[in-house]
Motif scaffolding. Sequence first.
Motif, PDB file in Angstrom:
ATOM      1  N   HIS A  63     -11.460  19.238  11.933  1.00 13.39           N
ATOM      2  CA  HIS A  63     -10.639  20.093  12.796  1.00 13.39           C
ATOM      3  C   HIS A  63     -10.615  21.532  12.281  1.00 13.39           C
ATOM      4  CE1 HIS A  63      -9.490  16.743  15.238  1.00 13.39           C
ATOM      5  NE2 HIS A  63      -8.846  16.133  14.259  1.00 13.39           N
ATOM      6  N   ARG A  64     -10.524  21.681  10.973  1.00 14.23           N
ATOM      7  CA  ARG A  64     -10.507  23.026  10.375  1.00 14.23           C
ATOM      8  C   ARG A  64     -11.832  23.734  10.648  1.00 14.23           C
ATOM      9  NH1 ARG A  64      -8.279  25.608   5.697  1.00 14.23           N
ATOM     10  NH2 ARG A  64      -6.334  24.682   6.370  1.00 14.23           N
ATOM     11  N   LEU A  65     -12.943  23.008  10.465  1.00 16.48           N
ATOM     12  CA  LEU A  65     -14.259  23.603  10.720  1.00 16.48           C
ATOM     13  C   LEU A  65     -14.413  23.991  12.184  1.00 16.48           C
ATOM     14  CD1 LEU A  65     -16.670  21.405   8.572  1.00 16.48           C
ATOM     15  CD2 LEU A  65     -15.760  23.679   8.047  1.00 16.48           C
ATOM     16  N   MET A  66     -13.976  23.107  13.074  1.00 19.18           N
ATOM     17  CA  MET A  66     -14.096  23.395  14.507  1.00 19.18           C
ATOM     18  C   MET A  66     -13.248  24.608  14.885  1.00 19.18           C
ATOM     19  SD  MET A  66     -16.307  21.269  15.532  1.00 19.18           S
ATOM     20  CE  MET A  66     -16.254  21.296  17.295  1.00 19.18           C
ATOM     21  N   ALA A  67     -12.062  24.729  14.305  1.00 17.54           N
ATOM     22  CA  ALA A  67     -11.181  25.860  14.604  1.00 17.54           C
ATOM     23  C   ALA A  67     -11.756  27.172  14.079  1.00 17.54           C
ATOM     24  CB  ALA A  67      -9.793  25.608  14.005  1.00 17.54           C
ATOM     25  N   ASP A  68     -12.328  27.125  12.882  1.00 15.62           N
ATOM     26  CA  ASP A  68     -12.816  28.355  12.254  1.00 15.62           C
ATOM     27  C   ASP A  68     -14.252  28.721  12.621  1.00 15.62           C
ATOM     28  OD1 ASP A  68     -10.354  28.469  11.019  1.00 15.62           O
ATOM     29  OD2 ASP A  68     -11.090  27.841   9.050  1.00 15.62           O
ATOM     30  N   TYR A  69     -15.077  27.703  12.917  1.00 12.25           N
ATOM     31  CA  TYR A  69     -16.518  27.948  13.086  1.00 12.25           C
ATOM     32  C   TYR A  69     -17.089  27.206  14.299  1.00 12.25           C
ATOM     33  CZ  TYR A  69     -16.044  29.368   8.204  1.00 12.25           C
ATOM     34  OH  TYR A  69     -15.650  29.963   7.037  1.00 12.25           O
ATOM     35  N   GLY A  70     -16.304  27.045  15.340  1.00 11.10           N
ATOM     36  CA  GLY A  70     -16.721  26.259  16.497  1.00 11.10           C
ATOM     37  C   GLY A  70     -18.098  26.608  17.043  1.00 11.10           C
ATOM     38  N   ARG A  71     -18.377  27.894  17.169  1.00 10.40           N
ATOM     39  CA  ARG A  71     -19.671  28.307  17.734  1.00 10.40           C
ATOM     40  C   ARG A  71     -20.837  27.908  16.831  1.00 10.40           C
ATOM     41  NH1 ARG A  71     -19.722  34.267  19.809  1.00 10.40           N
ATOM     42  NH2 ARG A  71     -21.659  33.502  20.723  1.00 10.40           N
ATOM     43  N   LEU A  72     -20.655  27.998  15.529  1.00  6.94           N
ATOM     44  CA  LEU A  72     -21.729  27.629  14.594  1.00  6.94           C
ATOM     45  C   LEU A  72     -21.982  26.119  14.573  1.00  6.94           C
ATOM     46  CD1 LEU A  72     -21.040  29.871  11.468  1.00  6.94           C
ATOM     47  CD2 LEU A  72     -22.995  29.986  13.007  1.00  6.94           C
ATOM     48  N   LEU A  73     -21.017  25.348  15.028  1.00  8.69           N
ATOM     49  CA  LEU A  73     -21.136  23.891  14.981  1.00  8.69           C
ATOM     50  C   LEU A  73     -21.618  23.276  16.288  1.00  8.69           C
ATOM     51  CD1 LEU A  73     -17.858  23.133  13.025  1.00  8.69           C
ATOM     52  CD2 LEU A  73     -20.191  23.194  12.131  1.00  8.69           C
TER      53      LEU A  73
END
Length: 111
Positions: A63-73
């Motif tokens: 969730h933290r990664l999706m919130a901070d780096y959604g476009r990169l993921l």
Amino acid sequence: MRNILFVCSRNQWRSPTAEQVWRRHPELSVRSAGTSPKARKTIGPADLRWADVILVMEDKHKHRLMADYGRLLQHKQVHVLDIPDDYQYMDPELVEILQTSVACLLELTNF
């Protein structure tokens, strides 16, 4: 060769253990990082661009990664290993869990 990024919160116990366990596998290049600003190695955009597969220890990391780096993921595989923060670095039980779960998830036959 696949680039595998292991992620936990502070990059102290779980993700560095995973990196150590898998670093000599002939089919993998591995790194680890943490989502917390206080992490030993804090995750950044370069880590995410490098990774083919991202393996996080808990849902909160995803969730933290999706919130901070959604476009990169958007085109990355992100998998939750469901490993709680109950282990120290290289804890034998943690090593066994990581060997089994990662091998199964990545369809690897040898350690």
